[in-house]
Design an enzyme around this catalytic site. Structure first.
Site, PDB file in Angstrom:
ATOM      1  N   SER A   1       0.848  -1.202   0.000  1.00 22.40           N
ATOM      2  CA  SER A   1       0.000   0.000   0.000  1.00 22.40           C
ATOM      3  C   SER A   1       0.880   1.247   0.000  1.00 22.40           C
ATOM      4  CB  SER A   1      -0.884   0.027   1.251  1.00 22.40           C
ATOM      5  OG  SER A   1      -1.402   1.332   1.417  1.00 22.40           O
TER       6      SER A   1
ATOM      7  N   HIS B   1      -1.252  -1.295  -4.172  1.00 22.01           N
ATOM      8  CA  HIS B   1      -2.514  -0.966  -3.474  1.00 22.01           C
ATOM      9  C   HIS B   1      -2.560   0.536  -3.239  1.00 22.01           C
ATOM     10  CE1 HIS B   1      -5.993  -2.065  -0.981  1.00 22.01           C
ATOM     11  NE2 HIS B   1      -5.567  -1.220  -0.092  1.00 22.01           N
TER      12      HIS B   1
ATOM     13  N   ASP C   1      -4.661   3.582  -1.775  1.00 18.71           N
ATOM     14  CA  ASP C   1      -5.727   3.886  -0.814  1.00 18.71           C
ATOM     15  C   ASP C   1      -6.269   5.297  -0.993  1.00 18.71           C
ATOM     16  OD1 ASP C   1      -3.964   1.932   1.559  1.00 18.71           O
ATOM     17  OD2 ASP C   1      -5.994   1.542   0.837  1.00 18.71           O
TER      18      ASP C   1
ATOM     19  N   MET D   1      -8.891   8.120   0.190  1.00 22.31           N
ATOM     20  CA  MET D   1      -9.715   8.477   1.357  1.00 22.31           C
ATOM     21  C   MET D   1     -10.228   9.904   1.175  1.00 22.31           C
ATOM     22  SD  MET D   1      -7.273   6.956   4.348  1.00 22.31           S
ATOM     23  CE  MET D   1      -6.484   5.355   4.135  1.00 22.31           C
TER      24      MET D   1
ATOM     25  N   HIS E   1      -8.317   1.088  -3.809  1.00 17.63           N
ATOM     26  CA  HIS E   1      -9.233   0.829  -2.681  1.00 17.63           C
ATOM     27  C   HIS E   1      -9.798   2.172  -2.249  1.00 17.63           C
ATOM     28  CE1 HIS E   1      -9.479  -0.246   1.908  1.00 17.63           C
ATOM     29  NE2 HIS E   1     -10.676  -0.188   1.335  1.00 17.63           N
TER      30      HIS E   1
ATOM     31  N   MET F   1     -12.020   4.446   0.035  1.00 13.38           N
ATOM     32  CA  MET F   1     -12.719   4.594   1.305  1.00 13.38           C
ATOM     33  C   MET F   1     -13.389   5.969   1.245  1.00 13.38           C
ATOM     34  SD  MET F   1      -9.558   3.026   3.346  1.00 13.38           S
ATOM     35  CE  MET F   1      -8.549   3.253   1.876  1.00 13.38           C
TER      36      MET F   1
ATOM     37  N   MET G   1     -11.229  -5.993   5.579  1.00 10.56           N
ATOM     38  CA  MET G   1     -10.428  -5.073   6.378  1.00 10.56           C
ATOM     39  C   MET G   1     -10.109  -5.722   7.717  1.00 10.56           C
ATOM     40  SD  MET G   1      -9.879  -2.574   4.459  1.00 10.56           S
ATOM     41  CE  MET G   1      -8.966  -1.621   5.674  1.00 10.56           C
TER      42      MET G   1
ATOM     43  N   ASP H   1      -6.420  -6.644   4.422  1.00 12.10           N
ATOM     44  CA  ASP H   1      -5.848  -5.306   4.423  1.00 12.10           C
ATOM     45  C   ASP H   1      -5.804  -4.719   5.832  1.00 12.10           C
ATOM     46  OD1 ASP H   1      -6.798  -2.259   2.576  1.00 12.10           O
ATOM     47  OD2 ASP H   1      -5.036  -2.787   3.751  1.00 12.10           O
TER      48      ASP H   1
HETATM   49  C1  DX5 Z   1      -6.186   1.472   5.722  1.00 11.20           C
HETATM   50  C2  DX5 Z   1      -5.792   1.068   4.299  1.00 11.20           C
HETATM   51  C3  DX5 Z   1      -4.741  -0.007   4.295  1.00 11.20           C
HETATM   52  C4  DX5 Z   1      -3.435   0.441   4.962  1.00 11.20           C
HETATM   53  C5  DX5 Z   1      -2.591  -0.769   5.298  1.00 11.20           C
HETATM   54  O1  DX5 Z   1      -7.368   2.212   5.677  1.00 11.20           O
HETATM   55  O2  DX5 Z   1      -6.908   0.591   3.578  1.00 11.20           O
HETATM   56  O3  DX5 Z   1      -4.492  -0.412   2.950  1.00 11.20           O
HETATM   57  O4  DX5 Z   1      -2.720   1.275   4.080  1.00 11.20           O
HETATM   58  O5  DX5 Z   1      -1.501  -0.310   6.054  1.00 11.20           O
HETATM   59  P1  DX5 Z   1      -0.772  -1.303   7.092  1.00 11.20           P
HETATM   60  O6  DX5 Z   1      -0.302  -2.478   6.257  1.00 11.20           O
HETATM   61  O7  DX5 Z   1       0.355  -0.467   7.647  1.00 11.20           O
HETATM   62  O8  DX5 Z   1      -1.801  -1.706   8.097  1.00 11.20           O
HETATM   63 ZN    ZN Z   2      -6.440  -0.343   1.652  1.00 16.12          ZN
END
Ligand code: DX5
Ligand code: ZN
Length: 217
Positions: free
Chosen positions: A9, A34, A36, A38, A67, A69, A141, A179
């Site tokens: 990620s 990956h 992320d 947000m 991904h 969110m 998650m 994840d």
């Molecule tokens: C959290 C993200 C994850 C996060 C994982 O909301 O969706 O993908 O980046 O990070 P680690 O591996 O450090 O938990």
């Molecule tokens: Zn993620």
């Protein structure tokens, strides 16, 4: 048994070394990147949009695993596919009109793209049951979404096992991606439970990227 795919990620990347770390990612053995997204509303954090993904698309041939969110994931779906997403995973909790979950998956497949659905730790695994044949990726998650570096929730293993059982029963070989809080120890747990795609952010980017990726496979 499906081959284990590692999906670092980039939320945890050192952005002062973006070019160097992306190059290291490309050479690390990881198959997915990956990404992320947000929006500061669905989760209390704000990251990056389609234009940043375009940058990674130019710099990497890895499978771009987006991904989101965000609230209203339907609004951004096409924009991320156009920006280079190979997969677009949205949250079940973010879609108020549940009929749209079906139409979004169908739309992605009309575009010839991969599509995924994700649930937060508190959302019952049963909420995914109606969609087993619709999605390429089921993202479980194992932390509360919003931040990297959190601790793996051990109850995630049973949720993965249950989901893999349903998929096997239905004769479906869809990806189960996990994840949050993945490291060398928790990777063993989730692989044994049936996950075949492992996201890892802090574990990969706080050390030697290639060694960290290898230790998860
Ligand atoms: C959290 C993200 C994850 C996060 C994982 O909301 O969706 O993908 O980046 O990070 P680690 O591996 O450090 O938990
Ligand atoms: Zn993620």
């Amino acid at each position: 048994m499906k081959q284990t795919l590692i999906a670092p990620s980039v939320l945890s990347m050192d952005y002062s070394r973006m070019e160097q770390e992306t190059r290291e990612l490309n050479e690390s053995g990881a198959k997915w990147l990956h990404f992320d997204v947000m929006d500061g509303s669905f989760v209390p954090n704000l990251t990056f949009g389609p234009d940043i993904l375009k940058g990674f698309r130019k710099a990497s041939d890895l499978f771009m695993d987006v991904h989101v969110m965000i609230n209203d994931p339907e609004f951004f779906m096409d924009r991320f596919y156009e920006a280079g997403a190979d997969n677009y995973t949205f949250h079940e909790e973010a879609v108020k009109d549940k009929a749209k979950i079906v139409t979004m998956a169908e739309h992605a497949h009309e575009l010839g793209k991969s599509v995924g659905i994700s649930i937060k730790p508190a959302t019952p695994i049963e909420y995914l049951k109606p969609y087993l044949s619709l999605f390429d990726v089921f993202l479980i998650m194992s932390v509360e979404p919003g931040f990297g570096g959190q601790k793996f929730k051990p109850e995630s293993a049973d949720r993965i096992r249950t989901l893999r059982g349903w998929l096997d029963e239905a004769g479906l070989s869809s990806h189960i991606e996990v994840d949050g809080g993945i490291n060398a120890e928790t990777a063993k747990i989730v692989k044994e439970a049936g996950a075949d795609v492992l996201v890892a952010g802090s574990y990969v980017f706080r050390s030697n990227i290639r060694e960290a990726v290898k230790s998860l496979e």
